[in-house]
Design a protein around this motif. Structure first.
Motif, PDB file in Angstrom:
ATOM      1  N   GLU A   5       0.722  -1.178  -0.030  1.00 17.73           N
ATOM      2  CA  GLU A   5       0.153  -0.056  -0.048  1.00 17.73           C
ATOM      3  C   GLU A   5       0.836   1.239   0.041  1.00 17.73           C
ATOM      4  O   GLU A   5       1.915   1.381   0.656  1.00 17.73           O
ATOM      5  CB  GLU A   5      -0.840  -0.047   1.325  1.00 17.73           C
ATOM      6  CG  GLU A   5      -1.841  -1.235   1.258  1.00 17.73           C
ATOM      7  CD  GLU A   5      -2.547  -1.291   2.642  1.00 17.73           C
ATOM      8  OE1 GLU A   5      -3.594  -2.210   2.804  1.00 17.73           O
ATOM      9  OE2 GLU A   5      -2.543  -0.318   3.418  1.00 17.73           O
ATOM     10  N   GLU A   6       0.619   2.139  -0.711  1.00 16.95           N
ATOM     11  CA  GLU A   6       0.967   3.432  -0.671  1.00 16.95           C
ATOM     12  C   GLU A   6       0.064   4.530   0.337  1.00 16.95           C
ATOM     13  O   GLU A   6      -1.242   4.256   0.320  1.00 16.95           O
ATOM     14  CB  GLU A   6       1.052   4.210  -2.014  1.00 16.95           C
ATOM     15  CG  GLU A   6       2.297   3.886  -2.743  1.00 16.95           C
ATOM     16  CD  GLU A   6       2.153   2.893  -3.854  1.00 16.95           C
ATOM     17  OE1 GLU A   6       1.225   1.876  -3.578  1.00 16.95           O
ATOM     18  OE2 GLU A   6       2.981   2.712  -4.611  1.00 16.95           O
ATOM     19  N   LEU A  32      13.704  -2.048  -4.614  1.00 15.80           N
ATOM     20  CA  LEU A  32      12.618  -1.270  -4.318  1.00 15.80           C
ATOM     21  C   LEU A  32      12.440  -0.279  -5.429  1.00 15.80           C
ATOM     22  O   LEU A  32      13.549   0.423  -5.401  1.00 15.80           O
ATOM     23  CB  LEU A  32      11.798  -0.878  -3.205  1.00 15.80           C
ATOM     24  CG  LEU A  32      10.462  -0.137  -3.076  1.00 15.80           C
ATOM     25  CD1 LEU A  32       9.769  -0.902  -1.897  1.00 15.80           C
ATOM     26  CD2 LEU A  32      10.326   1.387  -3.140  1.00 15.80           C
ATOM     27  N   GLN A  33      11.691  -0.209  -6.421  1.00 13.16           N
ATOM     28  CA  GLN A  33      11.726   1.017  -7.284  1.00 13.16           C
ATOM     29  C   GLN A  33      10.584   1.917  -7.336  1.00 13.16           C
ATOM     30  O   GLN A  33       9.420   1.443  -7.059  1.00 13.16           O
ATOM     31  CB  GLN A  33      11.750   0.339  -8.880  1.00 13.16           C
ATOM     32  CG  GLN A  33      12.805  -0.950  -9.174  1.00 13.16           C
ATOM     33  CD  GLN A  33      13.059  -1.128 -10.247  1.00 13.16           C
ATOM     34  OE1 GLN A  33      12.997  -0.596 -11.313  1.00 13.16           O
ATOM     35  NE2 GLN A  33      13.257  -2.748 -10.511  1.00 13.16           N
ATOM     36  N   TRP A  34      10.694   3.238  -7.525  1.00  7.48           N
ATOM     37  CA  TRP A  34       9.718   4.178  -7.458  1.00  7.48           C
ATOM     38  C   TRP A  34       9.526   4.734  -9.027  1.00  7.48           C
ATOM     39  O   TRP A  34      10.501   4.963  -9.739  1.00  7.48           O
ATOM     40  CB  TRP A  34      10.126   5.299  -6.533  1.00  7.48           C
ATOM     41  CG  TRP A  34       9.681   5.101  -5.223  1.00  7.48           C
ATOM     42  CD1 TRP A  34      10.680   4.571  -4.182  1.00  7.48           C
ATOM     43  CD2 TRP A  34       8.833   5.344  -4.385  1.00  7.48           C
ATOM     44  NE1 TRP A  34      10.019   4.423  -2.886  1.00  7.48           N
ATOM     45  CE2 TRP A  34       8.776   4.918  -3.010  1.00  7.48           C
ATOM     46  CE3 TRP A  34       7.521   5.749  -4.605  1.00  7.48           C
ATOM     47  CZ2 TRP A  34       7.727   5.014  -2.102  1.00  7.48           C
ATOM     48  CZ3 TRP A  34       6.456   5.991  -3.610  1.00  7.48           C
ATOM     49  CH2 TRP A  34       6.737   5.491  -2.281  1.00  7.48           C
ATOM     50  N   TYR A  35       8.248   4.886  -9.379  1.00  7.86           N
ATOM     51  CA  TYR A  35       7.886   5.249 -10.639  1.00  7.86           C
ATOM     52  C   TYR A  35       7.030   6.434 -10.413  1.00  7.86           C
ATOM     53  O   TYR A  35       6.259   6.738  -9.591  1.00  7.86           O
ATOM     54  CB  TYR A  35       7.221   4.243 -11.519  1.00  7.86           C
ATOM     55  CG  TYR A  35       8.234   3.177 -11.659  1.00  7.86           C
ATOM     56  CD1 TYR A  35       8.391   2.176 -10.973  1.00  7.86           C
ATOM     57  CD2 TYR A  35       8.577   3.136 -13.019  1.00  7.86           C
ATOM     58  CE1 TYR A  35       9.203   0.962 -11.214  1.00  7.86           C
ATOM     59  CE2 TYR A  35       9.533   2.230 -13.388  1.00  7.86           C
ATOM     60  CZ  TYR A  35       9.837   1.128 -12.418  1.00  7.86           C
ATOM     61  OH  TYR A  35      10.579  -0.019 -13.053  1.00  7.86           O
ATOM     62  N   CYS A  89       5.289   2.689  -5.943  1.00  3.37           N
ATOM     63  CA  CYS A  89       6.337   2.053  -5.552  1.00  3.37           C
ATOM     64  C   CYS A  89       5.862   0.557  -6.081  1.00  3.37           C
ATOM     65  O   CYS A  89       5.102   0.122  -5.971  1.00  3.37           O
ATOM     66  CB  CYS A  89       6.898   2.026  -4.246  1.00  3.37           C
ATOM     67  SG  CYS A  89       5.519   0.877  -3.032  1.00  3.37           S
ATOM     68  N   GLY A  90       7.314  -0.187  -6.391  1.00  2.00           N
ATOM     69  CA  GLY A  90       7.338  -1.513  -6.723  1.00  2.00           C
ATOM     70  C   GLY A  90       8.250  -2.386  -6.221  1.00  2.00           C
ATOM     71  O   GLY A  90       9.442  -1.959  -6.191  1.00  2.00           O
ATOM     72  N   GLY A  91       7.926  -3.410  -5.739  1.00  3.17           N
ATOM     73  CA  GLY A  91       9.013  -4.403  -5.047  1.00  3.17           C
ATOM     74  C   GLY A  91       9.358  -5.462  -6.113  1.00  3.17           C
ATOM     75  O   GLY A  91       8.346  -6.113  -6.443  1.00  3.17           O
ATOM     76  N   THR A  92      10.670  -5.743  -6.187  1.00  5.48           N
ATOM     77  CA  THR A  92      11.146  -6.567  -6.954  1.00  5.48           C
ATOM     78  C   THR A  92      11.270  -8.008  -6.364  1.00  5.48           C
ATOM     79  O   THR A  92      12.273  -7.938  -5.451  1.00  5.48           O
ATOM     80  CB  THR A  92      12.525  -6.243  -7.989  1.00  5.48           C
ATOM     81  OG1 THR A  92      11.954  -5.073  -8.564  1.00  5.48           O
ATOM     82  CG2 THR A  92      12.863  -7.428  -8.696  1.00  5.48           C
ATOM     83  N   SER A  93      10.314  -9.151  -6.824  1.00  5.45           N
ATOM     84  CA  SER A  93      10.958 -10.400  -5.994  1.00  5.45           C
ATOM     85  C   SER A  93      10.785 -11.556  -7.242  1.00  5.45           C
ATOM     86  O   SER A  93       9.794 -11.472  -8.062  1.00  5.45           O
ATOM     87  CB  SER A  93       9.857 -10.638  -5.072  1.00  5.45           C
ATOM     88  OG  SER A  93      10.014 -11.733  -4.360  1.00  5.45           O
ATOM     89  N   GLY A 100       1.778  -1.126  -5.330  1.00  5.40           N
ATOM     90  CA  GLY A 100       0.708  -0.626  -4.689  1.00  5.40           C
ATOM     91  C   GLY A 100      -0.107  -0.128  -5.550  1.00  5.40           C
ATOM     92  O   GLY A 100       0.041   0.258  -6.670  1.00  5.40           O
ATOM     93  N   GLN A 101      -0.974   0.712  -4.887  1.00  2.66           N
ATOM     94  CA  GLN A 101      -2.114   1.598  -5.699  1.00  2.66           C
ATOM     95  C   GLN A 101      -1.806   2.832  -6.003  1.00  2.66           C
ATOM     96  O   GLN A 101      -2.495   3.300  -6.720  1.00  2.66           O
ATOM     97  CB  GLN A 101      -3.326   1.505  -4.976  1.00  2.66           C
ATOM     98  CG  GLN A 101      -4.032   0.165  -4.795  1.00  2.66           C
ATOM     99  CD  GLN A 101      -5.417   0.033  -4.213  1.00  2.66           C
ATOM    100  OE1 GLN A 101      -5.915   0.749  -3.455  1.00  2.66           O
ATOM    101  NE2 GLN A 101      -6.340  -0.722  -4.528  1.00  2.66           N
TER     102      GLN A 101
END
Lengths: 109, 114
Positions: A5-6, A32-35, A89-93, A100-101
């Motif tokens: 969640e953001e 973790l990447q932010w866009y 934000c997006g977590g890379t796994s 998140g939304q």
């Protein structure tokens, strides 16, 4: 399913103020990447922080990562009207990003 | 160099039709990803390729969705018997290799199923 969640979902500030957005995630991540996204189209990559890093800077952006709390924050300093956008934000796994939304940021001139 | 490109930018199709969405990754990027984004939501993972092979297709919602990357560069996402619920923006991204690298996104294809 969404990774996390953001917070907040929406943020409205005046030009020149700082904007802070938070992100939480659920599973272990490599990075973790932010866009940023304008008008619901392509995502623009802002910054990547690796799981063994705690803080990273890029221009007016500052990102922190707390893996013990599974959370990250994005700080935009001295905001501009052009920063108005949605931020994800997006977590890379295992290679893939889980997002998140997003936070909708509005910067008023 | 050129970024990720996607064609078409918009596609309107009737329910039940077949559609193909194309993605051209950044030259030299070996990993390619497809995501889908509905209004007001974050992108959701569909499938990714490392080279020519699908490394993870766990996000494909059902067997109407299929993607290929025959030569390890351009990829096509194929949707059979489209449904109104398939309407979304389909985003493609690429990275140098899968795992720890930045993913760079294309502008997306907005699919509308009427």
């Amino acid at each position: 399913s969404q990774q996390g969640e953001e917070d907040p979902q929406a943020l409205s500030i005046q030009e020149g103020e700082n904007a802070t957005m938070n992100c939480s995630y659920k599973t272990s991540i490599n990075n973790l990447q932010w866009y940023r996204q304008n008008s619901g189209r392509g995502l623009v990559h802002l910054i990547l922080i690796r799981s063994n890093e705690r803080e990273k800077h890029s221009g007016r952006l500052r990102v922190t990562l707390d893996t013990s709390k599974k959370s990250s924050s994005l700080l935009i300093t001295a905001s501009r009207a052009a920063d108005t956008a949605s931020y994800f934000c997006g977590g890379t796994s295992y290679g893939k990003l889980t997002f998140g939304q997003g936070t909708i940021l509005t910067v008023h001139p | 160099g050129a970024g990720v490109s996607q064609t078409p930018s918009n596609k309107v199709t009737e329910k039940g039709k077949y559609v193909e969405l194309r993605c051209d990754p950044i030259s030299g990027h070996t990993a390619l990803y497809w995501y889908r984004q509905s209004l007001g939501q974050g992108p959701e993972f569909l499938i990714y390729f490392q080279g020519t092979g699908a490394a993870d297709d766990s996000g494909l919602p059902n067997d109407r969705f299929f993607a290929v990357r025959p030569e390890g560069s351009v990829s096509t996402l194929k949707i059979q018997r489209t449904e109104r619920g398939d309407s979304a923006v389909y985003l493609c991204a690429s990275s140098l290799r899968a795992g720890g690298n930045e993913q760079y996104f294309g502008p997306g294809t907005r699919l509308t199923v009427t």
